[in-house]
Design a protein around this motif. Structure first.
Motif, short mmCIF file in Angstrom:
data_model
loop_
_atom_site.label_atom_id
_atom_site.label_comp_id
_atom_site.label_asym_id
_atom_site.label_seq_id
_atom_site.Cartn_x
_atom_site.Cartn_y
_atom_site.Cartn_z
N LEU A 40 0.83 -1.20 0.00
CA LEU A 40 0.00 0.00 0.00
C LEU A 40 0.87 1.25 0.00
N ASN A 41 1.89 1.29 0.83
CA ASN A 41 2.78 2.46 0.87
C ASN A 41 3.47 2.69 -0.48
N GLU A 42 3.92 1.62 -1.11
CA GLU A 42 4.58 1.76 -2.40
C GLU A 42 3.61 2.24 -3.48
N LEU A 43 2.40 1.71 -3.46
CA LEU A 43 1.41 2.15 -4.45
C LEU A 43 1.02 3.60 -4.22
N GLN A 44 0.87 4.00 -2.97
CA GLN A 44 0.49 5.38 -2.67
C GLN A 44 1.58 6.36 -3.04
N ALA A 48 -0.02 9.83 -10.30
CA ALA A 48 -1.24 9.47 -11.02
C ALA A 48 -0.91 8.88 -12.39
N ARG A 49 0.12 9.40 -13.01
CA ARG A 49 0.52 8.89 -14.33
C ARG A 49 1.04 7.46 -14.23
N GLU A 50 1.87 7.19 -13.23
CA GLU A 50 2.40 5.83 -13.03
C GLU A 50 1.27 4.85 -12.73
N LEU A 51 0.32 5.27 -11.89
CA LEU A 51 -0.83 4.40 -11.59
C LEU A 51 -1.64 4.15 -12.86
N ASN A 52 -1.82 5.17 -13.66
CA ASN A 52 -2.55 5.02 -14.92
C ASN A 52 -1.85 4.04 -15.84
N ASP A 53 -0.52 4.08 -15.89
CA ASP A 53 0.25 3.13 -16.71
C ASP A 53 0.01 1.69 -16.25
N LEU A 54 -0.23 1.52 -14.95
CA LEU A 54 -0.50 0.19 -14.39
C LEU A 54 -1.97 -0.20 -14.50
N GLY A 55 -2.78 0.73 -14.96
CA GLY A 55 -4.21 0.47 -15.08
C GLY A 55 -4.94 0.58 -13.74
N LEU A 56 -4.40 1.38 -12.84
CA LEU A 56 -4.98 1.55 -11.51
C LEU A 56 -5.37 3.00 -11.28
N ASN A 57 -6.31 3.20 -10.37
CA ASN A 57 -6.57 4.54 -9.87
C ASN A 57 -6.51 4.48 -8.34
N ARG A 58 -6.47 5.61 -7.70
CA ARG A 58 -6.24 5.67 -6.26
C ARG A 58 -7.30 4.91 -5.45
N SER A 59 -8.50 4.84 -5.95
CA SER A 59 -9.56 4.15 -5.21
C SER A 59 -9.34 2.63 -5.16
N MET A 60 -8.46 2.11 -5.98
CA MET A 60 -8.22 0.66 -6.05
C MET A 60 -7.04 0.20 -5.19
N LEU A 61 -6.28 1.13 -4.63
CA LEU A 61 -5.02 0.77 -3.98
C LEU A 61 -5.19 -0.16 -2.79
N HIS A 62 -6.17 0.08 -1.95
CA HIS A 62 -6.39 -0.79 -0.79
C HIS A 62 -6.74 -2.21 -1.23
#
Length: 74
Positions: A40-44, A48-62
């Motif tokens: 969780l800490n690493e994902l947080q 936003a761009r890196e998360l988008n590249d992974l196909g994730l958004n902040r609401s999915m991190l948990h």
């Protein structure tokens, strides 16, 4: 005539086995919790761009961190 039967060694071993099992369960839970927090800490920390590249958004991190530590939720 009196007979004495002692079951202490067997009961003692069973008690040790049960305690060892509980310690193993606690250790496993602690390890999984550390994996969850680290993931969780690493994902947080990602942008936003890196998360988008992974196909994730902040609401999915948990959810993603939970699945990494505990497996798929039922």
């Amino acid at each position: 005539m009196a007979y004495v039967t002692t079951n202490f060694p067997t009961a003692h071993v069973a008690g040790e086995s049960r305690i060892a099992g509980m310690v193993a369960d606690i250790r496993d839970a602690w390890t999984r919790r550390r994996v969850y927090r680290k993931t969780l800490n690493e994902l947080q920390a990602l942008s936003a761009r890196e998360l988008n590249d992974l196909g994730l958004n902040r609401s999915m991190l948990h959810q993603v961190a939970y699945e990494a530590a505990y497996g798929k939720a039922k």
